[in-house]
Design a protein around this motif. Structure first.
Motif, PDB file in Angstrom:
ATOM      1  N   TRP A  19     -34.062 -28.729   1.756  1.00 29.31           N
ATOM      2  CA  TRP A  19     -34.649 -29.148   0.651  1.00 29.31           C
ATOM      3  C   TRP A  19     -36.088 -29.833   1.049  1.00 29.31           C
ATOM      4  O   TRP A  19     -37.144 -29.257   0.501  1.00 29.31           O
ATOM      5  CB  TRP A  19     -33.793 -30.240   0.052  1.00 29.31           C
ATOM      6  N   ARG A  22     -38.464 -27.086   1.935  1.00 30.81           N
ATOM      7  CA  ARG A  22     -38.818 -26.272   0.742  1.00 30.81           C
ATOM      8  C   ARG A  22     -39.929 -27.241  -0.091  1.00 30.81           C
ATOM      9  O   ARG A  22     -41.030 -26.895  -0.679  1.00 30.81           O
ATOM     10  CB  ARG A  22     -37.869 -25.962  -0.301  1.00 30.81           C
ATOM     11  N   LEU A  26     -43.798 -26.171  -0.842  1.00 28.40           N
ATOM     12  CA  LEU A  26     -44.194 -26.060  -2.208  1.00 28.40           C
ATOM     13  C   LEU A  26     -45.513 -26.793  -2.364  1.00 28.40           C
ATOM     14  O   LEU A  26     -46.565 -26.402  -2.848  1.00 28.40           O
ATOM     15  CB  LEU A  26     -43.145 -26.685  -3.243  1.00 28.40           C
ATOM     16  N   ARG A  30     -49.074 -25.035  -3.221  1.00 27.38           N
ATOM     17  CA  ARG A  30     -49.619 -25.432  -4.538  1.00 27.38           C
ATOM     18  C   ARG A  30     -51.046 -25.979  -4.193  1.00 27.38           C
ATOM     19  O   ARG A  30     -51.959 -25.721  -4.938  1.00 27.38           O
ATOM     20  CB  ARG A  30     -48.873 -26.483  -5.242  1.00 27.38           C
TER      21      ARG A  30
ATOM     22  N   GLN B 357     -36.228 -16.732 -13.653  1.00 24.45           N
ATOM     23  CA  GLN B 357     -37.478 -17.009 -14.156  1.00 24.45           C
ATOM     24  C   GLN B 357     -37.640 -18.167 -14.854  1.00 24.45           C
ATOM     25  O   GLN B 357     -38.819 -18.765 -14.601  1.00 24.45           O
ATOM     26  CB  GLN B 357     -38.017 -15.745 -15.079  1.00 24.45           C
ATOM     27  N   VAL B 358     -36.857 -18.757 -15.956  1.00 20.56           N
ATOM     28  CA  VAL B 358     -36.869 -19.738 -16.386  1.00 20.56           C
ATOM     29  C   VAL B 358     -36.957 -20.929 -15.339  1.00 20.56           C
ATOM     30  O   VAL B 358     -37.514 -22.009 -15.618  1.00 20.56           O
ATOM     31  CB  VAL B 358     -35.749 -19.858 -17.397  1.00 20.56           C
ATOM     32  N   ASP B 359     -36.101 -20.805 -14.460  1.00 25.40           N
ATOM     33  CA  ASP B 359     -36.108 -21.956 -13.514  1.00 25.40           C
ATOM     34  C   ASP B 359     -37.378 -21.932 -12.378  1.00 25.40           C
ATOM     35  O   ASP B 359     -37.160 -22.626 -11.440  1.00 25.40           O
ATOM     36  CB  ASP B 359     -34.897 -21.834 -12.637  1.00 25.40           C
ATOM     37  N   GLY B 360     -38.246 -21.064 -12.764  1.00 28.68           N
ATOM     38  CA  GLY B 360     -39.298 -20.891 -11.715  1.00 28.68           C
ATOM     39  C   GLY B 360     -39.401 -20.384 -10.398  1.00 28.68           C
ATOM     40  O   GLY B 360     -40.007 -20.768  -9.394  1.00 28.68           O
TER      41      GLY B 360
ATOM     42  N   PHE C  51     -36.381 -16.008 -27.028  1.00 30.21           N
ATOM     43  CA  PHE C  51     -37.119 -15.565 -25.769  1.00 30.21           C
ATOM     44  C   PHE C  51     -38.550 -15.891 -25.841  1.00 30.21           C
ATOM     45  O   PHE C  51     -39.155 -16.239 -24.785  1.00 30.21           O
ATOM     46  CB  PHE C  51     -36.842 -14.299 -25.463  1.00 30.21           C
ATOM     47  N   LEU C  56     -40.232 -15.757 -21.915  1.00 34.07           N
ATOM     48  CA  LEU C  56     -39.652 -14.494 -21.151  1.00 34.07           C
ATOM     49  C   LEU C  56     -40.538 -13.167 -21.871  1.00 34.07           C
ATOM     50  O   LEU C  56     -40.481 -12.270 -21.225  1.00 34.07           O
ATOM     51  CB  LEU C  56     -38.212 -14.355 -21.330  1.00 34.07           C
ATOM     52  N   HIS C  57     -40.519 -13.255 -23.136  1.00 32.40           N
ATOM     53  CA  HIS C  57     -41.392 -12.301 -23.746  1.00 32.40           C
ATOM     54  C   HIS C  57     -42.554 -12.711 -24.246  1.00 32.40           C
ATOM     55  O   HIS C  57     -42.834 -13.736 -24.604  1.00 32.40           O
ATOM     56  CB  HIS C  57     -40.531 -11.940 -24.970  1.00 32.40           C
ATOM     57  N   ALA C  76     -42.871 -18.956 -18.342  1.00 33.45           N
ATOM     58  CA  ALA C  76     -41.492 -19.599 -18.785  1.00 33.45           C
ATOM     59  C   ALA C  76     -41.107 -20.973 -17.818  1.00 33.45           C
ATOM     60  O   ALA C  76     -40.781 -22.033 -18.610  1.00 33.45           O
ATOM     61  CB  ALA C  76     -40.093 -18.885 -18.459  1.00 33.45           C
ATOM     62  N   ASP C  77     -41.473 -20.835 -16.611  1.00 31.09           N
ATOM     63  CA  ASP C  77     -41.102 -22.087 -15.817  1.00 31.09           C
ATOM     64  C   ASP C  77     -42.017 -23.148 -16.038  1.00 31.09           C
ATOM     65  O   ASP C  77     -42.047 -24.200 -15.770  1.00 31.09           O
ATOM     66  CB  ASP C  77     -41.002 -21.770 -14.226  1.00 31.09           C
ATOM     67  N   ILE C  81     -38.764 -25.846 -20.309  1.00 29.91           N
ATOM     68  CA  ILE C  81     -37.511 -25.538 -21.290  1.00 29.91           C
ATOM     69  C   ILE C  81     -36.443 -25.432 -20.522  1.00 29.91           C
ATOM     70  O   ILE C  81     -36.514 -24.900 -19.206  1.00 29.91           O
ATOM     71  CB  ILE C  81     -37.905 -24.273 -22.178  1.00 29.91           C
ATOM     72  N   LEU C  83     -33.019 -23.184 -20.822  1.00 29.15           N
ATOM     73  CA  LEU C  83     -32.342 -21.923 -21.560  1.00 29.15           C
ATOM     74  C   LEU C  83     -30.864 -21.716 -21.277  1.00 29.15           C
ATOM     75  O   LEU C  83     -30.755 -21.497 -20.109  1.00 29.15           O
ATOM     76  CB  LEU C  83     -33.093 -20.643 -21.327  1.00 29.15           C
ATOM     77  N   PHE C 102     -30.545 -25.680  -8.596  1.00 29.92           N
ATOM     78  CA  PHE C 102     -31.494 -24.510  -8.213  1.00 29.92           C
ATOM     79  C   PHE C 102     -32.749 -24.724  -9.220  1.00 29.92           C
ATOM     80  O   PHE C 102     -33.811 -24.586  -8.457  1.00 29.92           O
ATOM     81  CB  PHE C 102     -30.777 -23.254  -8.783  1.00 29.92           C
ATOM     82  N   PRO C 103     -32.567 -25.251 -10.441  1.00 29.92           N
ATOM     83  CA  PRO C 103     -33.942 -25.293 -11.204  1.00 29.92           C
ATOM     84  C   PRO C 103     -34.732 -26.558 -10.427  1.00 29.92           C
ATOM     85  O   PRO C 103     -36.173 -26.276 -10.600  1.00 29.92           O
ATOM     86  CB  PRO C 103     -33.528 -25.713 -12.617  1.00 29.92           C
ATOM     87  N   LEU C 104     -34.117 -27.381  -9.742  1.00 26.43           N
ATOM     88  CA  LEU C 104     -34.833 -28.653  -9.239  1.00 26.43           C
ATOM     89  C   LEU C 104     -35.708 -27.892  -8.115  1.00 26.43           C
ATOM     90  O   LEU C 104     -36.697 -28.903  -7.636  1.00 26.43           O
ATOM     91  CB  LEU C 104     -34.097 -29.655  -8.920  1.00 26.43           C
ATOM     92  N   GLU C 105     -35.385 -26.874  -7.524  1.00 23.53           N
ATOM     93  CA  GLU C 105     -35.948 -26.573  -6.240  1.00 23.53           C
ATOM     94  C   GLU C 105     -37.442 -26.301  -6.427  1.00 23.53           C
ATOM     95  O   GLU C 105     -38.441 -26.562  -5.601  1.00 23.53           O
ATOM     96  CB  GLU C 105     -35.426 -25.386  -5.702  1.00 23.53           C
ATOM     97  N   ASN C 106     -37.838 -26.009  -7.781  1.00 24.24           N
ATOM     98  CA  ASN C 106     -39.063 -25.324  -7.964  1.00 24.24           C
ATOM     99  C   ASN C 106     -39.995 -26.812  -8.281  1.00 24.24           C
ATOM    100  O   ASN C 106     -41.199 -26.680  -8.611  1.00 24.24           O
ATOM    101  CB  ASN C 106     -39.237 -24.367  -8.948  1.00 24.24           C
ATOM    102  N   LEU C 107     -39.371 -28.082  -8.474  1.00 23.08           N
ATOM    103  CA  LEU C 107     -39.800 -28.916  -9.168  1.00 23.08           C
ATOM    104  C   LEU C 107     -40.544 -30.120  -8.028  1.00 23.08           C
ATOM    105  O   LEU C 107     -40.940 -31.089  -8.587  1.00 23.08           O
ATOM    106  CB  LEU C 107     -39.178 -29.598 -10.416  1.00 23.08           C
ATOM    107  N   LYS C 154     -33.636 -30.260 -15.491  1.00 23.29           N
ATOM    108  CA  LYS C 154     -34.806 -30.528 -15.128  1.00 23.29           C
ATOM    109  C   LYS C 154     -35.574 -31.098 -16.197  1.00 23.29           C
ATOM    110  O   LYS C 154     -36.725 -31.479 -16.453  1.00 23.29           O
ATOM    111  CB  LYS C 154     -35.822 -29.190 -14.924  1.00 23.29           C
TER     112      LYS C 154
END
Lengths: 442, 469, 355
Positions: A19, A22, A26, A30, B357-360, C51, C56-57, C76-77, C81, C83, C102-107, C154
């Motif tokens: 973690w 990562r 990131l 960025r 994708q939504v999760d980035g 979407f 996504l669209h 999207a990210d 939002i 989904l 998983f979503p938190l990894e990018n935050l 998130k």
């Protein structure tokens, strides 16, 4: 118990490390991205552009007497309507001007033109540009992912196809210095086809590489398909030891052709071969399979037997998967009608897996037409049997002969023969596809 | 009669089982170690000695060790698998009998430690499952047998109602009996036929190992024997072949080529399959169809040009090392594997991609963190098939090696070396098949072991690729 | 966080150059903190709209604003939002905990905080004891809750759900409906969900947006959409059993079917498509005699099938009212009768009732 706790602790430790790494990654990514973006905006003078756009918008709003009001130009106004009105106004003004040549009219005309120019895009029109941009981006991304494979394929698959065509038209090409003695269209083909032993039989015998290969293919493939089908059906019906038998039947798939063909050669030895010994048990005299003066058909027999043995594994696996995929309901219905097993097999099982059979048939014939390693191991490098008038050469052996002898123009001959081989393969594949139309049920 | 399913016996069983596994593993290691030591100790014979069978070595010992190892290893593998998966309710009296038999086998394998532990464990299992000890269990079995015997003797009398059976019932029962015999008979026939087919397929392998262990004399006899006595197994053949053929070098070459080209293949295939399955770009279908069509063209056509290309790159001229480049690089990708992996990737629902994708999640991250783990078995199958392919490769490596100046033999791959090897008798007249086939065996056996260990993946992969074709 | 959709349009171009307008010029504002349902038959564009809001669209035209921020061009990210997909889209090879993390990894969240958030979310949806299982070991309802937790972890500004209840069995549906409502209330997130089940939409939404062929038909509170539909489509789509639609004529404020008088209705003279909901019919002595074809008693309710003119109509009445009577006479209140223009399908309102 303690074991589990230790593993759990180790796992969480690793996740933590993962973690944090990562996060660091990131942040760095960025930061670099931010720097890059700033750099890019300076290069493209983005700020200036934004400023210019704002001034344009202010100009338009002022003209429409909407400046100072808190509105969103694209959200609240119908840009298409405004544009239409302004264009009409412009036309009316220019008509007036043509008549009067009034300066103030001219001024207003210019203003109106400028406003039209500065109007932002109407977001109600279909935005095809955006779609196209997405398309291009996707294409670029795909190409990046494909590049390693494509580069290799380009060099080692696409280029050879082109180059082969190139070689075909050369005469006397020497690859060491790239010199050519001349050009020809069909010359190489004619040379290859007319050579004795390739298509036409050599002197004093009826066999040629073509005939040998065709015989080998069209005898062994049907036999192996039928045997494989039966074995697959059998495997499907038995309950115990299925895995055991499957393993045994699949052994030939992973074995080295050179290695096991050698064993076959030994087994078919005239004097101390296993086969002749076993024939002796049932009272048949020993056969001269591969030794001096062996009969053509004996040699062909050995080739066919080896070919069948070697190709069973793959076929059995595919057929077994196919048979297992058949809905049990068909069998249950037949069961209720007390259909005998052979009929079930012929009328239900085989038709239902006919696409698979067809696929196997096509690929097997293609593979069988390319037979090479087994022949040179079982007989010898040149396919010669001592004392025989015939040569058990196959088409591919011919290609390699040309390839291995260094002489000007030989590469073109090899190319031509391989194209001939491709032609034969194509021909038979198309014939099969045509013939299957009636019998294959999808 | 004690209580059943007592926890303490279960725990004892678990603990003892761990020791049993350890003892078995140590036994296998010992078998192999002694075998290898004995093998190394064999003095390298000269050809004359081989022909005249004029040397001494510990054939019997080695044969026994080999057989022990061959039996013990699969048992160990199966045991360790069950050890980690066994559920409580599967441990019953039958399992106890099972353990007892395995104990006997351990005795036969000269493994007293395992045997004793197993006998002890049988006691545990019996106590746990049925609350009996050995003696009581045997008594029970005796009783059970007697019961069955009585029932069989009295089978004429119908247990359904009193008195004699009616004609109708007798007829029905006869019909059922004939039917059962018929089914049993058909079953036997089926197994018989499949058995014969399996024997046909297995025969060359058996003959290979058999011949490799024979003396030259025996290979020349017109009535070859089907068995070789344990003490007469000619392990020395292998020793001779290994020595003559510089096998180590060739194996190293083959592994080098195999590993690197497989790595390359996996990487290019994964990326390409990802592009074809998840990215909807213009011309995707056309490009894919073109690739599929190239699979129909015979490989010989490619070889002709590739051979020239590779020469032009200067990979097969002077300093031999670059030859490896020539043997690896053309094979770092394969349309077949791309096709195969693409099918698997396509089966992963697209909504997973959208969720990522939504999760980035970037494309690359999605590929590595989500698609690869899910498609793991397929990738593994591709890896195995690719390695096997390199091991068995012949035509191209031979071509490459033959182009080297000075007949440099140090860059042969295994198949090429095998093809070139020729073990003639001292007079140079007859081919020494036992040695020749011993060489074949050395090449084949590693692959067989790999196959036996990983057959689930290989079979599943090949079967599935056939369906999609 | 209110959501503004301005002139939102999406046109799909198929490989054969054929264009489909999935969403056509949508202009709606979704109020902050409310649970809004996009309702419509399949192919009406509701999922496409969802979407597009998700990112996504890409819309072909129009803009999307979260509050005052224009997010149309954002991926999207970056929109903030969450989904929830129709088939949950859980990563099968990861445990529930890893799925939610998983979503938190990018935050760029700290590890401890990430773990804390996961536990918090798991408690919120009620799966805190399943955290170390893989999705395949969970039931459908549990999988969906994991999907919701993953979407919420998130702390998004908007929660989007694509047909959340269609994959569940009937018993679970009721339960999950309540769950979704509860979660939305507790978190206060602006939530949009897509469904084709009108009962679902009616029961939990604060507002319903009815769509058909990419166009918004009506956007209103559930009761309004039910009792005051703006057009025939909306009227037909909502209500179970479905509304009866029959061709009738108004003459002198009286409603006639097939020439026969049925009931009084104040409206302009002319032909209309008349909409009457089965449950609005009442058995009354003062009513009109009707040509009854069938009477089915289903416990508490009774369905009376009868003919008006030559069209079959259903009425749903209390079983008690039908007991012991020889002749069935039905009536319906004036304000419960909906009149629709035959050509446009739009509802015809009498001058008194302004909306």
């Amino acid at each position: 118990m303690m074991f589990k706790k230790i593993t759990r602790n180790i796992k969480s430790f690793f996740s933590k490390v993962n973690w944090s790494t990562r996060n660091v990654y990131l942040t760095v990514k960025r930061a670099i991205g931010g720097v890059f973006r700033k750099f890019w905006s300076i290069v493209t003078q983005e700020e200036k552009r934004i400023e210019r756009n704002r001034m344009k918008l202010d100009f338009v709003l002022k003209y429409l007497n909407l400046d100072g009001k808190d509105i969103d130009i694209q959200l609240d106004l119908d840009i298409a309507e405004i544009r239409k009105d302004l264009v009409e106004k412009k036309k009316a003004l220019s008509v007036t001007y043509k008549k009067d040549k009034n300066q103030s009219v001219l001024n207003e005309l210019n203003t109106v033109s400028r406003v039209i120019k500065y109007l932002p895009d109407d977001n109600r029109t279909i935005n095809r540009k955006g779609d196209r941009k997405v398309e291009t981006n996707k294409f670029i991304k795909a190409m990046i992912y494909l590049s390693p494979a494509l580069i290799l394929l380009a060099v080692f698959t696409f280029w050879p196809i082109i180059n082969t065509l190139r070689l075909l038209i050369y005469v006397g090409y020497t690859e060491s210095d790239g010199s050519i003695q001349g050009y020809t269209i069909f010359g190489n083909f004619i040379k290859v086809i007319s050579q004795r032993g390739f298509i036409r039989p050599s002197a004093g015998t009826f066999s040629s590489a073509l005939i040998n290969t065709l015989l080998m293919a069209f005898i062994s493939v049907p036999i192996s398909i039928v045997v494989a089908l039966l074995i697959a059906a059998g495997l499907n019906s038995i309950k115990g030891l299925k895995g055991f038998f499957q393993t045994i039947f699949f052994l030939p798939y992973v074995t080295n052709t050179i290695a096991i063909a050698l064993v076959f050669k030994f087994m078919f030895n005239e004097n101390f071969g296993l086969i002749n010994t076993m024939l002796g048990w049932i009272g048949i005299d020993k056969v001269n399979w591969l030794s001096t003066n062996a009969n053509y058909w004996a040699v062909m027999g050995v080739m066919v037997i080896y070919s069948v043995w070697d190709s069973l594994a793959f076929k059995i696996m595919v057929f077994l998967s196919a048979i297992q995929g058949i809905d049990k309901q068909y069998y249950q219905a037949a069961d209720i009608d007390a259909t005998p097993k052979s009929k079930v097999f012929r009328k239900i099982t085989v038709p239902l897996i006919s696409p698979m059979i067809f696929y196997i048939m096509v690929t097997s014939i293609i593979g069988a037409l390319k037979v090479y390693s087994s022949v040179i191991t079982l007989i010898n490098e040149a396919g010669e049997i001592r004392g025989a008038t015939y040569k058990m050469k196959t088409i591919v052996m011919y290609i390699y002969e040309y390839l291995n002898t260094r002489a000007p123009g030989n590469l073109s001959l090899a190319a031509a023969s391989s194209v001939v081989l491709f032609g034969i393969i194509l021909l038979f594949t198309l014939v099969q596809m045509q013939a299957s139309k009636k019998r294959v049920h999808y | 009669m004690g209580a059943i399913m007592e926890k303490k016996y279960l725990n004892r069983w678990k603990l003892t089982d761990k020791f049993v596994l350890a003892a078995d593993a140590i036994a296998v290691i010992l078998y192999l170690a002694f075998f290898i030591k004995a093998f190394i100790d064999i003095p390298i014979p000269t050809k004359e000695e081989l022909v005249d069978v004029n040397f001494i070595f510990n054939g019997f010992q080695m044969s026994i060790l080999a057989i022990f190892a061959m039996i013990a290893t699969p048992l160990l593998v199966i045991d360790s698998k069950t050890h980690f998966n066994k559920v409580e309710y599967e441990i019953d009296a039958w399992y106890g009998g099972n353990t007892f038999v395995k104990g006997l086998i351990s005795l036969l394998l000269l493994n007293p430690v395992s045997a004793i532990l197993r006998f002890y464990n049988t006691h545990n299992v019996l106590k746990f499952a049925t609350g009996h000890s050995y003696i009581e269990a045997i008594k029970n079995m005796g009783r059970w047998f007697k019961q069955k015997l009585e029932a069989f003797k009295n089978r004429k009398n119908s247990p359904d109602h009193e008195g004699e059976a009616t004609d109708e019932e007798v007829r029905l029962r006869k019909k059922i009996r004939t039917q059962t015999i018929g089914i049993a008979g058909k079953s036997i026939l089926l197994y018989g036929l499949i058995g014969i087919a399996a024997a046909f397929v297995f025969l060359p392998f058996y003959w290979m190992i058999l011949t490799a262990l024979k003396t030259f004399e025996e290979t020349q006899s017109t009535n070859p024997s089907f068995f070789v006595a344990l003490k007469d197994m000619q392990w020395v053949n292998f020793k001779y072949v290994l020595n003559e053929m510089d096998f180590g070098l060739y194996i190293y070459n083959t592994l080098l080529v195999g590993v690197i080209s497989t790595l390359g293949t996996v990487v290019t295939t994964v990326f390409a399959a990802f592009a074809f399955s998840r990215i909807d770009f213009k011309g995707r279908d056309t490009l894919f169809s073109i690739l599929l069509m190239t699979m129909m063209i015979p490989g010989e056509l490619y070889i002709i040009t590739n051979f020239v290309t590779v020469a032009q790159f200067g990979w097969i001229s002077s300093a031999g090392n670059k030859v490896f480049l020539a043997m690896i690089i053309p094979f770092m990708t394969s349309v077949f594997y791309i096709f195969f992996l693409r099918q698997t990737f396509k089966q992963i629902p697209n909504s997973l991609y959208q969720a990522a994708q939504v999760d980035g999640c970037s494309d690359f991250k999605y590929l590595v963190r989500v698609m690869l783990p899910i498609a793991g078995p397929t990738v593994f199958t591709i890896t195995i098939l690719s390695v096997i392919g390199s091991w068995n490769a012949f035509i191209w490596p031979r071509l490459m090696a033959s182009m080297l100046p000075n007949n440099n033999e140090s860059f042969y791959l295994i198949s090429v070396a095998l093809n070139k090897a020729s073990f003639m008798d001292p007079e140079g007249m007859r081919l020494m098949y036992n040695l020749q086939i011993a060489a074949s065996a050395l090449v084949t056996i590693p692959l067989l072991i790999v196959f036996l260990a990983l057959r689930k993946y290989i079979i599943r992969g090949v079967g599935r690729s056939g369906i999609k074709g | 966080m209110e959501i503004v959709l301005n002139r939102l349009t999406k046109v799909f171009v198929a490989k054969n150059k054929q264009e489909t307008r999935a969403v056509d010029n949508l202009n709606i504002v979704i109020p902050s903190g409310k649970l809004v349902g996009l309702l419509g038959p399949s192919g009406c564009g509701k999922t496409t709209t969802l979407f597009m809001i998700a990112g996504l669209h890409k819309p072909t035209a129009g803009r999307i604003l979260f509050g005052t921020e224009d997010v149309t061009k954002l991926t999207a990210d970056k929109r903030g939002i969450g989904l929830v997909f129709q088939n949950y889209a859980l990563y099968p090879h990861m445990t529930v905990r890893q799925n939610i993390m998983f979503p938190l990894e990018n935050l760029k969240v700290e590890y401890e905080e990430a773990v804390a958030r996961v536990t918090e979310m798991a408690k919120l949806v009620g799966i805190e004891d399943q955290l170390d299982k893989k999705p395949s070991e969970l039931s459908g309802g549990q999988q969906q809750r994991v999907a919701i937790a993953r979407a919420l972890v998130k702390k998004p500004r908007v929660l989007l759900l694509d047909e959340p209840l269609s994959n569940l069995d009937a018993r679970l549906r009721l339960q999950t409906r309540e769950e979704i409502k509860r979660i939305q209330r507790e978190t206060g997130i602006t939530t949009i969900f897509v469904t084709h089940d009108q009962e679902e939409a009616m029961s939990i939404s604060d507002e319903i947006v009815v769509m058909e062929k990419g166009v918004v038909q009506q956007k209103d509170e559930p009761q309004q959409v039910y009792y005051n539909p703006t057009n025939l489509f909306v009227a037909k789509f909502l209500g179970s059993p479905a509304i009866n639609v029959t061709r009738g004529e108004i003459k002198d404020n009286k409603l006639y079917f097939g020439g026969k008088f049925f009931v009084n209705k104040k409206a302009k003279d002319g032909l209309y498509d008349v909409g009457m909901r089965p449950e609005n019919f009442k058995v009354a002595e003062t009513g009109s005699k009707v040509d009854v074809t069938d009477v089915d008693i289903i416990g508490r309710d009774t369905i009376i099938r009868f003919n008006l003119g030559d069209q079959q109509v259903r009425a749903l009445v209390d079983s008690e009212t039908v007991e012991d009577i020889k002749e069935i006479k039905l009536t319906i209140k004036d304000e419960k009768i909906l009149l629709f223009d035959i050509e446009t399908g739009k509802v015809v309102l009498d001058s008194k009732k302004e909306r």
